[in-house]
Design an enzyme around this catalytic site. Structure first.
Site, short mmCIF file in Angstrom:
data_model
loop_
_atom_site.label_atom_id
_atom_site.label_comp_id
_atom_site.label_asym_id
_atom_site.label_seq_id
_atom_site.Cartn_x
_atom_site.Cartn_y
_atom_site.Cartn_z
CG ASP A 30 15.17 15.01 -10.99
OD1 ASP A 30 13.90 14.32 -11.10
OD2 ASP A 30 15.04 16.22 -11.60
CG ASN A 87 4.26 13.60 -8.36
OD1 ASN A 87 4.12 13.46 -7.21
ND2 ASN A 87 5.57 14.03 -8.75
CB VAL A 96 8.57 11.74 -17.18
CG1 VAL A 96 8.94 10.63 -18.10
CG2 VAL A 96 9.50 12.86 -17.28
CG HIS A 100 9.03 8.93 -12.58
ND1 HIS A 100 8.25 8.89 -13.63
CD2 HIS A 100 9.33 10.00 -11.88
CE1 HIS A 100 7.67 10.14 -13.38
NE2 HIS A 100 8.25 10.92 -12.47
P1 AMP Z 1 7.45 13.78 -12.46
O1 AMP Z 1 7.04 15.21 -12.48
O2 AMP Z 1 7.11 13.09 -11.32
O3 AMP Z 1 6.89 13.01 -13.63
O4 AMP Z 1 8.76 13.86 -12.37
C1 AMP Z 1 9.87 13.82 -13.77
C2 AMP Z 1 11.15 14.00 -12.95
O5 AMP Z 1 11.92 13.71 -14.15
C3 AMP Z 1 11.41 15.35 -12.81
O6 AMP Z 1 11.82 15.61 -11.33
C4 AMP Z 1 12.51 16.02 -13.85
O7 AMP Z 1 13.34 16.94 -13.23
C5 AMP Z 1 13.00 14.41 -14.15
N1 AMP Z 1 13.88 14.57 -15.34
C6 AMP Z 1 13.18 14.95 -16.78
N2 AMP Z 1 14.04 14.90 -17.63
C7 AMP Z 1 15.09 14.22 -16.91
C8 AMP Z 1 16.37 13.57 -17.39
N3 AMP Z 1 16.77 13.88 -18.65
N4 AMP Z 1 17.31 13.19 -16.63
C9 AMP Z 1 16.93 13.01 -15.35
N5 AMP Z 1 15.75 13.46 -14.84
C10 AMP Z 1 14.87 14.08 -15.46
#
Ligand code: AMP
Ligand code: ZN
Length: 114
Positions: A30, A87, A96, A100
């Site tokens: 992350d 989530n 996102v 995941h």
């Molecule tokens: P969520 O809030 O459950 O949708 O998690 C999305 C996660 O993606 C967050 O913990 C972000 O820090 C992570 N994230 C966003 N952009 C990137 C990226 N380019 N590379 C790796 N992780 C990312």
């Protein structure tokens, strides 16, 4: 899916620190870690949310857990423990919209989560 951050990571269009890859699953660190170990595990198939899981997706969804087990072993946190989080939609904090699993480890976790 052309405008999806995690599809772009899958396709190598955006760099990521890959820690695990199989035919169906990809995992990477992350970018904003919330624990000493914070890894994102995705299906290579674009599925926006858990609400969008369809018949036929059971195998790849199970493989997310299999990947988590393997990664936890590689990171030597299997015995100490780790947390897996998925989530779904805004109130749960999904930002996102490509399914995941978060693997968090390396510190004590509190319950209930915020
Ligand atoms: P969520 O809030 O459950 O949708 O998690 C999305 C996660 O993606 C967050 O913990 C972000 O820090 C992570 N994230 C966003 N952009 C990137 C990226 N380019 N590379 C790796 N992780 C990312
Ligand atoms: Zn995607």
């Amino acid at each position: 899916m052309t405008d999806c951050l995690f599809c772009k990571i899958r396709d190598g269009e955006i760099p990521a620190d890959i820690v695990f890859e199989s035919d169906d699953v990809l995992a990477f660190n992350d970018v904003n870690p919330q624990a000493p170990i914070h890894i994102i595990i995705i299906p290579k198939k674009h599925i926006p949310t858990i609400n969008d899981v369809e018949d036929g997706d059971e195998s790849v969804m199970g493989k997310l857990f299999s990947a988590a087990k393997i990664i936890a072993g590689q990171k030597a946190v299997s015995d100490d423990g780790y947390r897996l989080v998925v989530n779904c939609n805004e109130k749960a904090g999904q930002t996102v919209f490509h399914i995941h699993m978060h693997l968090l480890a390396g510190r004590a976790m509190i319950w209930p989560p915020g």
